[in-house]
Design an enzyme around this catalytic site. Structure first.
Site, mmCIF file in Angstrom:
data_model
loop_
_atom_site.group_PDB
_atom_site.id
_atom_site.type_symbol
_atom_site.label_atom_id
_atom_site.label_comp_id
_atom_site.label_asym_id
_atom_site.label_seq_id
_atom_site.Cartn_x
_atom_site.Cartn_y
_atom_site.Cartn_z
ATOM 1 N N TYR A 1 -0.804 -9.107 6.708
ATOM 2 C CA TYR A 1 -0.683 -7.691 7.065
ATOM 3 C C TYR A 1 -1.983 -7.234 7.711
ATOM 4 C CZ TYR A 1 0.115 -2.633 6.204
ATOM 5 O OH TYR A 1 0.268 -1.273 6.313
ATOM 6 N N ARG B 1 -6.810 1.143 8.543
ATOM 7 C CA ARG B 1 -7.068 1.361 7.117
ATOM 8 C C ARG B 1 -8.049 0.342 6.537
ATOM 9 N NH1 ARG B 1 -2.908 4.359 3.222
ATOM 10 N NH2 ARG B 1 -2.300 6.019 4.628
ATOM 11 N N ILE C 1 8.663 -3.842 9.081
ATOM 12 C CA ILE C 1 8.368 -3.509 7.692
ATOM 13 C C ILE C 1 8.043 -2.027 7.703
ATOM 14 C CG2 ILE C 1 6.866 -3.913 5.716
ATOM 15 C CD1 ILE C 1 6.636 -6.825 6.615
ATOM 16 N N THR D 1 0.823 -1.211 0.000
ATOM 17 C CA THR D 1 0.000 0.000 0.000
ATOM 18 C C THR D 1 0.862 1.268 0.000
ATOM 19 O OG1 THR D 1 -0.298 -0.422 2.371
ATOM 20 C CG2 THR D 1 -2.124 -0.955 0.925
ATOM 21 N N THR D 2 2.076 1.216 0.571
ATOM 22 C CA THR D 2 2.987 2.354 0.442
ATOM 23 C C THR D 2 3.405 2.536 -1.009
ATOM 24 O OG1 THR D 2 3.779 1.953 2.682
ATOM 25 C CG2 THR D 2 5.136 3.373 1.314
#
Length: 295
Positions: free
Chosen positions: A135, A140, A207, A46-47
């Site tokens: 994750y 989010r 991470i 997502t980054t």
């Protein structure tokens, strides 16, 4: 799992002036991050603006970055979303590019029950022999994957080897570590600001987003903790907190992508629906990234 690495950066995706994925620049950024002490990279997480990337773009990034880094770093492919079937199919295609593992996010927006999470991650695990890091980021996704669900997935599927935990909840980290059903199941902090507390609660690695900038310092902090220099690790943790705070003062990855541009890379702008970097935040962040600027 520990052989995959301890410090990963969830890498941004560079776009050119026309808004297309710049694969060559992605390879250059990836090599820079490995040279700066990252054991591996998350590509199209997502980054990396995965919700705004097309399938062909993701596969091109996976193949090019793994092809360039080879055995020198671990490449983990972000292949999943809230569509289980598409997640399975993309995972199968990603495996053909040579990546070393998969990052699988809790389905967002849909708010599935825990039993739905068992089915979703189970389907992905059964579709590949690659190691999978799950994750959990409830802020989010809108749903929290409970430790009991994590433990059950690890019990059922040998290739589910870890979790990126971004709840920021000390009780949840404690439950994850205390109830671990396999010694090779690894817990990663998904939040830079929580990395040192997470180490004390049974996590192994991080991470990171800030790893684009201060990966050497993150490594040094963890090494200090391992060696019993808790005071030194704490001082490093405190010194980095203003940077961590500024990187998340506006929706990520907008600030970190701006910072990577400031370091001389052609990272470009974020794709819609993300927007530009606020001018006032630039003024805050610029002196915070300066100490880590590459020479």
């Amino acid at each position: 799992m520990k052989a995959l690495g301890r410090l990963f950066t969830a890498m941004i995706t560079p776009f050119d002036a026309q808004g297309a994925v710049d694969v060559d620049e992605a390879v250059r950024i990836a090599q820079f991050l490995v040279d700066r002490g990252n054991d591996g990279l998350i590509v199209s997480g997502t980054t990396g603006e995965s919700p705004a990337l097309e399938t062909a773009e993701k596969l091109a990034l996976f193949g090019a970055i793994k092809g360039a880094l080879g055995a020198g770093a671990t490449v983990i492919a972000g292949t999943t979303g809230n569509n289980t079937h598409h997640s399975v199919e993309l995972t199968k295609e990603a495996a053909k590019t040579g990546v070393d593992g998969i990052l699988a996010v809790v389905p967002y927006y849909s708010k599935p029950p825990q039993d739905g999470l068992l089915r979703h991650f189970g389907a992905i695990a059964e579709a590949t022999s690659l190691p999978i890091i799950m994750y959990n980021i409830p802020g989010r996704t809108g749903v929290n994957m409970l430790p009991s669900t994590v433990h059950e997935l690890a019990r059922r599927h040998a290739n589910i080897v870890g979790i990126k935990e971004s709840s920021g909840d000390a009780a949840q980290f404690t439950a994850l570590a205390a109830g671990r059903v396999r010694e090779d199941f690894t817990i990663y902090s998904g939040d830079d600001y929580f990395y040192l507390p997470a180490l004390a609660l049974g996590a192994y690695g991080c991470i990171s987003v800030a790893g684009h900038l201060c990966s050497n310092e993150l490594r040094a902090m963890a090494a200090g903790f391992d060696e019993g220099d808790v005071d030194g690790a704490f001082l490093m943790h405190c010194a980095l907190q203003p940077l961590f705070t500024a990187l998340f003062a506006h929706p990520s990855p907008i600030p970190v992508k701006w910072a990577v541009n400031e370091y001389g890379f052609r990272a470009g702008a974020c794709r819609p629906p993300m927007g530009p970097m606020p001018e006032d935040l630039k003024a805050v962040l610029r002196p915070l990234i300066s100490p880590f600027r590459p020479e």
